[in-house]
Design an enzyme around this catalytic site. Structure first.
Site, PDB file in Angstrom:
ATOM      1  N   SER A   1       0.828  -1.201   0.000  1.00 25.50           N
ATOM      2  CA  SER A   1       0.000   0.000   0.000  1.00 25.50           C
ATOM      3  C   SER A   1       0.870   1.262   0.000  1.00 25.50           C
ATOM      4  O   SER A   1       1.623   1.488  -0.942  1.00 25.50           O
ATOM      5  CB  SER A   1      -0.959  -0.047   1.186  1.00 25.50           C
ATOM      6  OG  SER A   1      -2.010   0.869   1.039  1.00 25.50           O
TER       7      SER A   1
ATOM      8  N   ASP B   1     -10.275  -4.445  -4.142  1.00 31.19           N
ATOM      9  CA  ASP B   1      -9.455  -3.420  -3.503  1.00 31.19           C
ATOM     10  C   ASP B   1      -9.550  -2.123  -4.298  1.00 31.19           C
ATOM     11  O   ASP B   1      -9.360  -2.132  -5.520  1.00 31.19           O
ATOM     12  CB  ASP B   1      -7.999  -3.898  -3.453  1.00 31.19           C
ATOM     13  CG  ASP B   1      -7.059  -2.944  -2.732  1.00 31.19           C
ATOM     14  OD1 ASP B   1      -7.519  -1.879  -2.270  1.00 31.19           O
ATOM     15  OD2 ASP B   1      -5.865  -3.263  -2.629  1.00 31.19           O
TER      16      ASP B   1
ATOM     17  N   HIS C   1      -7.706  -5.748   0.183  1.00 33.50           N
ATOM     18  CA  HIS C   1      -6.540  -4.983   0.592  1.00 33.50           C
ATOM     19  C   HIS C   1      -5.977  -5.537   1.904  1.00 33.50           C
ATOM     20  O   HIS C   1      -6.711  -6.037   2.746  1.00 33.50           O
ATOM     21  CB  HIS C   1      -6.953  -3.524   0.780  1.00 33.50           C
ATOM     22  CG  HIS C   1      -5.812  -2.581   0.947  1.00 33.50           C
ATOM     23  ND1 HIS C   1      -5.094  -2.112  -0.114  1.00 33.50           N
ATOM     24  CD2 HIS C   1      -5.267  -2.015   2.059  1.00 33.50           C
ATOM     25  CE1 HIS C   1      -4.146  -1.288   0.318  1.00 33.50           C
ATOM     26  NE2 HIS C   1      -4.237  -1.220   1.646  1.00 33.50           N
TER      27      HIS C   1
END
Length: 354
Positions: A195, A289, A319
């Site tokens: 991320s 996601d 995610h």
């Protein structure tokens, strides 16, 4: 045992039981979810989402930043499972122009010291820590056959952009300087992150393109690559799939503030003019996601520029699956596949068997 500790113990027990339950039981708990591409969410993931929704104060954007950070730590402990044993876990300090930052070195087996992976944790540049990703780094060290250096870069809003990418660069240069002392090859250092941490890894590789010592490999889990706009996957998975559109906006506002240029390539690396001559990459995204599309777009751009890239969409995952290796099978399987990519990318194990 106080009430908070009891709640944490019971939550871990429930998550563990649900993670090991048969698919039909998990489907009863979480329902069946299918995205527009026709992919079904893994039953264990859908069940876990239902459990997370039931937790009190599950929307951390309504909390003070320190409380939000604490909540993320608790969720990581809930799904990360029991820490894997290491031959070495060492806290170190990385010098930077702005002062020292903390880091943690992991070594599962002494023979794995010859290859190093520098890891940047996720958390939207605002939350996350060495502790929230402790199980992630232990997993990579164990199954990728490398030593791992986890970096506790400065977080926003106390330290907005460009503090985080500056710290990432300092951390890599520090890792290269420690090659002789730690026993790794300065030209066999990979970078990784999930991320926001994936964003830092991509920016770092762009920053060091053409440098004498630069990353040899990049492992990117659902990276943030473009905060200048919302992709189709943002709209499809705006809420109800763990990471939400609102949370991403909350993160970005704290990381950049109102006046930053969101098209700056050190913020949105997808928008860089040139992405050629970058290290080989393994990019893993999740089918449910908001960040899926921008991660895939960055992988395609690199491939079109001649960079060796493997892109993997894990259709049934959400995610932050890197933090879920302690329950169920799907997150663990995705991480094991990534570990195989690291072994290929860094030649892990070659020295041991030479």
């Amino acid at each position: 045992m106080d009430a908070k500790a009891l709640e944490a113990t019971l939550s871990r027990a429930v998550v563990t039981v649900v993670g090991r339950a048969p698919d039909r039981v998990q489907t009863l708990l979480g329902g069946r979810r299918v995205n527009r591409a026709g992919a079904a969410m893994e039953p264990e993931v859908a069940a876990a989402l239902r459990l997370l929704d039931a937790l009190p104060d599950n929307d951390f954007t309504q909390l003070p930043v320190e409380d939000a950070r604490r909540q993320v730590e608790e969720e990581a402990a809930l799904f990360g499972g029991k820490p894997l044993p290491m031959a070495l876990v060492e806290d170190v300090e990385i010098p930077t122009f702005a002062g020292g930052i903390a880091a943690r070195r992991y070594l599962a087996h002494p023979a794995d010291a010859d290859r190093l992976l520098v890891y940047f944790h996720g958390g939207g540049f605002v939350v996350g820590s060495l502790d929230s990703h402790d199980t992630v780094c232990r997993f990579l060290a164990t199954y990728a056959g490398v030593s791992v250096l986890a970096v506790d870069y400065r977080l926003a809003p106390e330290h907005p952009f460009p503090a985080a990418p500056d710290d990432a660069k300092a951390a890599f240069m520090f890792a290269a300087s420690r090659a002789e002392a730690w026993g790794h090859d300065a030209h066999r250092i990979g970078v990784a992150g999930d991320s926001a941490g994936g964003n830092l890894a991509t920016v770092l590789c762009q920053d060091l393109r053409g440098a004498a010592v630069r990353p040899a490999f990049q492992l990117l889990f659902f990276p943030v690559t473009d905060v200048s706009r919302h992709s189709d996957s943002y709209r499809e998975f705006a809420e109800g799939h763990f990471l939400t559109e609102h949370q991403m906006d909350w993160y970005t506002a704290r990381y950049l503030g109102p006046d930053a240029d969101r098209t700056d390539p050190r913020v949105s690396p997808l928008l860089a003019e040139d992405v050629s001559d970058l290290p080989p990459a393994y990019v893993a995204v999740a089918g449910f996601d908001p960040l899926r599309d921008e991660g895939e777009a960055y992988a395609r751009r690199m491939a079109e520029a001649g960079v060796p890239v493997a892109l993997r969409r894990h259709d049934g995952l959400i995610h932050a699956f890197v933090n879920s290796t302690g329950v169920g099978r799907s997150g663990r399987e995705a991480m094991l596949e990534a570990c195989g990519a690291v072994r290929m990318g860094l030649g892990a194990g070659l020295q041991r068997h030479a």
